[in-house]
Enzyme design. Structure first.
Site, PDB file in Angstrom:
ATOM      1  N   LYS A  52      58.393 -31.547  39.792  1.00 21.11           N
ATOM      2  CA  LYS A  52      57.647 -31.139  38.597  1.00 21.11           C
ATOM      3  C   LYS A  52      57.740 -29.622  38.420  1.00 21.11           C
ATOM      4  CE  LYS A  52      54.749 -35.199  38.841  1.00 21.11           C
ATOM      5  NZ  LYS A  52      53.535 -35.866  39.314  1.00 21.11           N
ATOM      6  N   GLN A  96      47.879 -34.543  41.775  1.00 19.41           N
ATOM      7  CA  GLN A  96      48.816 -35.551  42.280  1.00 19.41           C
ATOM      8  C   GLN A  96      48.075 -36.637  43.056  1.00 19.41           C
ATOM      9  OE1 GLN A  96      52.060 -35.568  41.479  1.00 19.41           O
ATOM     10  NE2 GLN A  96      52.521 -37.364  42.700  1.00 19.41           N
ATOM     11  N   ASP A 119      48.395 -36.131  32.410  1.00 23.01           N
ATOM     12  CA  ASP A 119      48.755 -37.424  33.002  1.00 23.01           C
ATOM     13  C   ASP A 119      48.246 -38.581  32.148  1.00 23.01           C
ATOM     14  OD1 ASP A 119      50.194 -37.515  35.438  1.00 23.01           O
ATOM     15  OD2 ASP A 119      48.489 -36.690  36.545  1.00 23.01           O
TER      16      ASP A 119
HETATM   17  N1  GUN Z   1      51.393 -40.313  41.712  1.00 20.77           N
HETATM   18  C1  GUN Z   1      52.407 -41.156  41.388  1.00 20.77           C
HETATM   19  N2  GUN Z   1      52.736 -41.008  40.086  1.00 20.77           N
HETATM   20  C2  GUN Z   1      51.913 -40.064  39.589  1.00 20.77           C
HETATM   21  C3  GUN Z   1      51.774 -39.470  38.308  1.00 20.77           C
HETATM   22  O1  GUN Z   1      52.472 -39.800  37.333  1.00 20.77           O
HETATM   23  N3  GUN Z   1      50.819 -38.510  38.201  1.00 20.77           N
HETATM   24  C4  GUN Z   1      50.038 -38.142  39.242  1.00 20.77           C
HETATM   25  N4  GUN Z   1      49.112 -37.212  39.030  1.00 20.77           N
HETATM   26  N5  GUN Z   1      50.139 -38.673  40.435  1.00 20.77           N
HETATM   27  C5  GUN Z   1      51.072 -39.626  40.613  1.00 20.77           C
END
Ligand code: GUN
Length: 284
Positions: A52, A96, A119
């Protein structure tokens, strides 16, 4: 010939467009900023967060990274989120998942300002997705829709089967397919006749987190197969929820792992972050 849907290519195409938008905002003295919070040392999360960060860098988005120790308390995490909620340099906030077990995931997600919830995990944004009136796209499901659009695969009137009912993928995936006029079935661990239902799918989306769960006999010849899974297999390599080697001989189009849905999720996160910056600066 089976089409192997190339997530790297499609995400690069999307990211190029987003990069131009970020540059245009910069011309107006608007910087786009994303805060990414990670608690603990989950190895997979570390890889996702690094990816990211890399995408932000490529696109000219400023990333603010917070790596907190495993023993961080709810109070400490809430305090950081409150600070980021009121920081005008931060347009998007991403925490996350999964969080360490002692932390209250629901409390944490609910504390993120919905306007910065890139998200789309906050109940307010989830509700907006449900009624089809949303600013923030659920990143992975929206990435899948982008892939289908890019490949000119029409969803209208198709039988769409989603395997998995998670809040992050399965449920919002079903909702986006429905908004695109698909006829949608959600399957899960308690579903009877799973194989038969999967075989009725024109578009089959696997999001269960079980390595190579979807075998060739579960797929209708000519179906489109989208693999959202990222698993570590016995041989230590990454593999999806679909038995790619065999299913590719049955499907008309299929996404690989890695290089399929994964890169799309990140591209859509970047898109949401730009949306957040526009909302903060133009929709006051
Ligand atoms: N963990 C697995 N996929 C994601 C996601 O798309 N966003 C976040 N914040 N955590 C994750």
């Amino acid at each position: 010939m089976t089409k192997i849907i190339n997530g790297k290519e499609i995400s690069a195409y999307l990211k190029n467009k987003i990069k131009d938008e970020v540059a245009a905002l910069k011309q107006n003295n608007i910087n786009v900023g994303l805060a990414v919070i990670m608690v603990g040392n989950n190895p997979a999360s570390k890889v996702y967060v690094a990816n990211k960060e890399k995408a932000c860098e490529q696109l000219g988005i400023i990333s603010y990274k917070y790596e907190l120790p495993e023993d961080t308390t709810n109070e400490q995490l809430l305090e950081l989120i409150q600070k980021l909620n009121s920081d005008n340099n931060v347009n998007g906030i991403l925490c996350q998942l999964p969080l360490p077990n002692h932390l209250d995931e629901k409390l944490i997600i609910n504390s993120i300002n919905p306007e910065k919830d890139v998200d789309a995990f906050h109940p307010q944004n989830v509700g907006k997705i449900m009624i089809g009136d949303y600013d923030y796209l659920p990143c992975t499901p929206a990435g899948v829709i982008e892939m289908l659009n890019y490949e000119n695969i029409d969803i209208t009137s198709k039988n769409c089967v989603v395997i998995g009912r998670s809040n992050i993928v399965g449920k919002p995936m079903a909702m986006l397919l429905l908004h695109n006029n698909g006829t949608v079935t959600i399957c899960h661990s308690k579903t009877k006749n799973l194989k038969e239902i999967c075989r009725s799918a024109d578009i089959l989306v696997a999001a269960i987190g079980k390595p190579r769960f979807v075998t060739a006999d579960m797929v209708k010849p000519g179906a489109v197969v989208i693999d959202v899974g990222i698993n570590r297999c016995e041989d230590g390599k990454l593999c999806g929820d679909v038995d790619f080697e065999n299913v590719q001989n049955v499907a008309s189009a299929i996404t690989p792992v890695p290089g399929g849905v994964g890169p799309m999720t990140i591209a859509l996160l970047m898109k949401n972050t730009v949306t957040a910056a526009k909302k903060m600066n133009f929709n006051k």
